[in-house]
Design a protein around this motif. Structure first.
Motif, mmCIF file in Angstrom:
data_model
loop_
_atom_site.group_PDB
_atom_site.id
_atom_site.type_symbol
_atom_site.label_atom_id
_atom_site.label_comp_id
_atom_site.label_asym_id
_atom_site.label_seq_id
_atom_site.Cartn_x
_atom_site.Cartn_y
_atom_site.Cartn_z
ATOM 1 N N PRO A 1 0.717 -1.164 -0.408
ATOM 2 C CA PRO A 1 -0.204 0.293 0.109
ATOM 3 C C PRO A 1 1.168 1.343 -0.003
ATOM 4 O O PRO A 1 2.007 0.785 1.089
ATOM 5 C CB PRO A 1 -0.442 -0.076 1.083
ATOM 6 C CG PRO A 1 -0.659 -2.051 1.549
ATOM 7 C CD PRO A 1 0.673 -1.880 0.991
ATOM 8 N N PHE A 2 0.655 2.166 -0.951
ATOM 9 C CA PHE A 2 1.402 3.910 -0.399
ATOM 10 C C PHE A 2 1.065 4.255 0.341
ATOM 11 O O PHE A 2 2.047 5.196 0.894
ATOM 12 C CB PHE A 2 0.481 4.688 -1.576
ATOM 13 C CG PHE A 2 0.508 4.162 -3.398
ATOM 14 C CD1 PHE A 2 1.854 3.995 -3.398
ATOM 15 C CD2 PHE A 2 -0.890 4.332 -3.961
ATOM 16 C CE1 PHE A 2 0.966 3.374 -5.107
ATOM 17 C CE2 PHE A 2 -0.270 3.535 -5.025
ATOM 18 C CZ PHE A 2 0.444 3.407 -5.683
ATOM 19 N N ASN A 3 -0.174 3.835 1.502
ATOM 20 C CA ASN A 3 0.054 4.306 2.781
ATOM 21 C C ASN A 3 -1.036 3.677 4.119
ATOM 22 O O ASN A 3 -1.436 2.761 3.305
ATOM 23 C CB ASN A 3 -0.366 6.574 2.560
ATOM 24 C CG ASN A 3 -1.400 6.437 1.536
ATOM 25 O OD1 ASN A 3 -2.482 6.058 2.068
ATOM 26 N ND2 ASN A 3 -1.504 6.838 0.553
ATOM 27 N N ASN A 4 -1.329 4.195 4.941
ATOM 28 C CA ASN A 4 -2.555 3.940 5.721
ATOM 29 C C ASN A 4 -3.951 4.513 5.801
ATOM 30 O O ASN A 4 -4.736 3.992 6.025
ATOM 31 C CB ASN A 4 -1.642 4.680 6.641
ATOM 32 C CG ASN A 4 -0.521 3.751 7.951
ATOM 33 O OD1 ASN A 4 0.289 3.291 7.492
ATOM 34 N ND2 ASN A 4 -1.037 2.435 8.823
ATOM 35 N N TYR A 5 -4.034 4.895 4.247
ATOM 36 C CA TYR A 5 -5.382 5.061 4.016
ATOM 37 C C TYR A 5 -5.985 3.732 2.868
ATOM 38 O O TYR A 5 -5.627 3.203 2.332
ATOM 39 C CB TYR A 5 -5.930 6.746 2.849
ATOM 40 C CG TYR A 5 -5.639 8.591 3.893
ATOM 41 C CD1 TYR A 5 -6.389 8.287 4.597
ATOM 42 C CD2 TYR A 5 -3.967 8.647 4.018
ATOM 43 C CE1 TYR A 5 -6.455 9.509 5.217
ATOM 44 C CE2 TYR A 5 -3.715 9.592 4.618
ATOM 45 C CZ TYR A 5 -4.785 10.164 5.132
ATOM 46 O OH TYR A 5 -5.073 11.316 6.159
ATOM 47 N N MET A 6 -7.365 3.564 3.675
ATOM 48 C CA MET A 6 -7.349 2.765 3.131
ATOM 49 C C MET A 6 -9.267 2.886 2.185
ATOM 50 O O MET A 6 -9.968 3.829 2.771
ATOM 51 C CB MET A 6 -8.028 1.532 4.642
ATOM 52 C CG MET A 6 -9.617 0.508 3.825
ATOM 53 S SD MET A 6 -9.534 -0.076 5.604
ATOM 54 C CE MET A 6 -10.641 -1.741 4.298
ATOM 55 N N GLY A 7 -9.635 2.814 1.389
ATOM 56 C CA GLY A 7 -10.554 3.534 0.504
ATOM 57 C C GLY A 7 -11.462 2.148 -0.116
ATOM 58 O O GLY A 7 -11.785 0.657 0.924
ATOM 59 N N THR A 8 -12.340 3.487 0.598
ATOM 60 C CA THR A 8 -14.298 1.825 1.077
ATOM 61 C C THR A 8 -15.146 2.349 -0.437
ATOM 62 O O THR A 8 -14.560 2.435 -1.687
ATOM 63 C CB THR A 8 -14.933 3.076 1.825
ATOM 64 O OG1 THR A 8 -15.560 3.745 1.301
ATOM 65 C CG2 THR A 8 -13.892 3.039 3.060
ATOM 66 N N GLY A 9 -16.088 1.653 0.026
ATOM 67 C CA GLY A 9 -16.687 1.186 -1.447
ATOM 68 C C GLY A 9 -18.620 2.339 -1.596
ATOM 69 O O GLY A 9 -19.298 2.350 -1.888
ATOM 70 N N ASN A 10 -17.680 3.031 -1.027
ATOM 71 C CA ASN A 10 -18.924 4.518 -0.696
ATOM 72 C C ASN A 10 -17.968 5.273 -1.283
ATOM 73 O O ASN A 10 -17.555 6.464 -0.719
ATOM 74 C CB ASN A 10 -18.170 4.880 0.786
ATOM 75 C CG ASN A 10 -19.509 4.664 2.063
ATOM 76 O OD1 ASN A 10 -20.460 4.757 2.539
ATOM 77 N ND2 ASN A 10 -19.238 2.702 1.934
ATOM 78 N N VAL A 11 -19.220 5.337 -2.464
ATOM 79 C CA VAL A 11 -18.524 6.729 -3.052
ATOM 80 C C VAL A 11 -19.754 7.313 -3.979
ATOM 81 O O VAL A 11 -21.046 6.901 -3.859
ATOM 82 C CB VAL A 11 -18.159 6.105 -4.472
ATOM 83 C CG1 VAL A 11 -17.253 7.130 -5.748
ATOM 84 C CG2 VAL A 11 -16.539 4.976 -4.332
ATOM 85 N N ILE A 12 -19.117 8.998 -4.019
ATOM 86 C CA ILE A 12 -20.782 9.837 -4.500
ATOM 87 C C ILE A 12 -20.322 10.424 -5.812
ATOM 88 O O ILE A 12 -18.855 10.552 -6.206
ATOM 89 C CB ILE A 12 -21.027 10.969 -4.113
ATOM 90 C CG1 ILE A 12 -21.172 11.153 -2.761
ATOM 91 C CG2 ILE A 12 -21.976 11.783 -4.663
ATOM 92 C CD1 ILE A 12 -21.150 12.139 -1.281
ATOM 93 N N PHE A 13 -21.250 9.759 -7.006
ATOM 94 C CA PHE A 13 -20.457 10.028 -8.426
ATOM 95 C C PHE A 13 -21.634 10.879 -9.115
ATOM 96 O O PHE A 13 -22.650 11.245 -8.652
ATOM 97 C CB PHE A 13 -21.117 8.234 -9.300
ATOM 98 C CG PHE A 13 -19.779 7.325 -8.708
ATOM 99 C CD1 PHE A 13 -18.913 7.429 -9.238
ATOM 100 C CD2 PHE A 13 -20.078 6.252 -8.328
ATOM 101 C CE1 PHE A 13 -17.972 6.270 -9.687
ATOM 102 C CE2 PHE A 13 -19.404 5.435 -7.350
ATOM 103 C CZ PHE A 13 -18.251 5.555 -8.496
ATOM 104 N N ARG A 14 -21.105 12.139 -10.366
ATOM 105 C CA ARG A 14 -21.723 12.802 -11.219
ATOM 106 C C ARG A 14 -22.540 11.169 -12.071
ATOM 107 O O ARG A 14 -22.032 10.622 -11.790
ATOM 108 C CB ARG A 14 -20.498 13.160 -11.680
ATOM 109 C CG ARG A 14 -20.614 14.261 -11.244
ATOM 110 C CD ARG A 14 -20.946 15.315 -11.039
ATOM 111 N NE ARG A 14 -20.013 16.450 -9.467
ATOM 112 C CZ ARG A 14 -20.169 17.522 -8.995
ATOM 113 N NH1 ARG A 14 -21.614 17.906 -8.574
ATOM 114 N NH2 ARG A 14 -19.238 18.277 -8.085
ATOM 115 N N ARG A 15 -23.258 12.052 -12.295
ATOM 116 C CA ARG A 15 -24.583 11.248 -13.341
ATOM 117 C C ARG A 15 -23.974 10.315 -14.655
ATOM 118 O O ARG A 15 -24.095 9.550 -15.282
ATOM 119 C CB ARG A 15 -25.686 12.062 -13.444
ATOM 120 C CG ARG A 15 -25.124 13.091 -14.770
ATOM 121 C CD ARG A 15 -26.585 13.981 -14.277
ATOM 122 N NE ARG A 15 -26.228 14.838 -13.652
ATOM 123 C CZ ARG A 15 -27.615 15.729 -12.786
ATOM 124 N NH1 ARG A 15 -28.947 15.505 -13.821
ATOM 125 N NH2 ARG A 15 -28.074 16.283 -12.141
#
Length: 243
Positions: free
Chosen positions: A166-180
């Motif tokens: 991993p690049f760092n200690n930040y973990m990505g999640t499946g919570n995402v706000i998308f533009r249409r």
């Protein structure tokens, strides 16, 4: 804005406690995990409808959630074959069309989510997507989801799925706000040659290739993606300790 909950997967790695049920129906505080997610989205004034993508044991998910939450309509889309998150998104295109949307995974749990702040940040920015992230003490946890870099302007870059380093200690999640308009890109997402599915991370990288920016928000005070018994037990220990 639409809420979108992806709840079609089977969850074979946790089958010893699901006993054939959809893992999104595992309960915490007398509610299923998926119903917590629907409730959290429908609590937001900006969300006018919650779309739930179902597949495995769809009938049980529908019975559990019903047709309304917080006086907002719950609509169901069927993912005919469980071929990953992008395929699940494609199953909901017709229902989302023309709307920005807030996506969460049906097997995620957030302690004290920061959704309201995230929507305000999204609406005041020009990013194509706003991704929920969490800082973890143990960097090996990042290997469970995906890693990324953040540039000097605060935008996310260089996404890697289930990284060895991993690049760092930040973990990505499946919570995402998308533009249409992100829906227009789904057909271009490549199929992962190993898994035979289109990956969420490859959608992010495609967005960057189109020279669109991706921002982030801290998803909440704690985050759990329930894939193993250990994940579920860790979630229970945290949530049941909260009064």
């Amino acid at each position: 804005m639409k809420g979108l909950v992806l709840a079609g997967g089977k969850g074979t790695r946790i089958s010893s406690i699901t006993k054939g049920s959809n893992k999104c129906l595992l309960t915490i505080n007398d509610r299923s995990i998926v119903s917590h997610n629907v409730k959290n989205l429908c609590a937001l004034d900006e969300i006018d409808e919650c779309i739930v993508v179902v597949g495995y044991r769809a009938d049980a998910i529908i019975r559990d959630l019903g047709l309304k939450c917080n006086n907002k309509k719950i609509t169901y889309c069927v993912q005919k074959k469980q071929k990953g998150l992008i395929n699940a998104l494609e199953s909901a295109i017709e229902n989302i069309q023309g709307n920005d949307f807030f996506m969460v995974l049906g097997d995620e749990m957030i302690l004290k989510n920061h959704y309201q702040e995230a929507i305000k940040k999204f609406n005041s920015s020009k990013v194509s997507s706003l991704i929920g992230i969490i800082l973890v003490d143990d960097i090996t946890n990042v290997k469970k989801t995906y890693t990324f870099k953040i540039d000097e302007e605060g935008n996310m870059t260089s996404f890697v799925e289930k990284p060895v380093y991993p690049f760092n200690n930040y973990m990505g999640t499946g919570n995402v706000i998308f533009r249409r308009d992100v829906l227009d890109l789904l057909a271009e997402v490549p199929v992962n040659p190993i898994r035979g599915e289109k990956e969420l991370v490859d959608l992010f990288n495609l967005i960057l290739e189109k020279e669109q920016s991706i921002g982030s928000f801290v998803v909440g005070d704690a985050y759990f993606n329930i894939n193993t018994i250990e994940d579920f037990e860790a979630m229970e220990a945290t949530f049941l300790g909260i009064k």
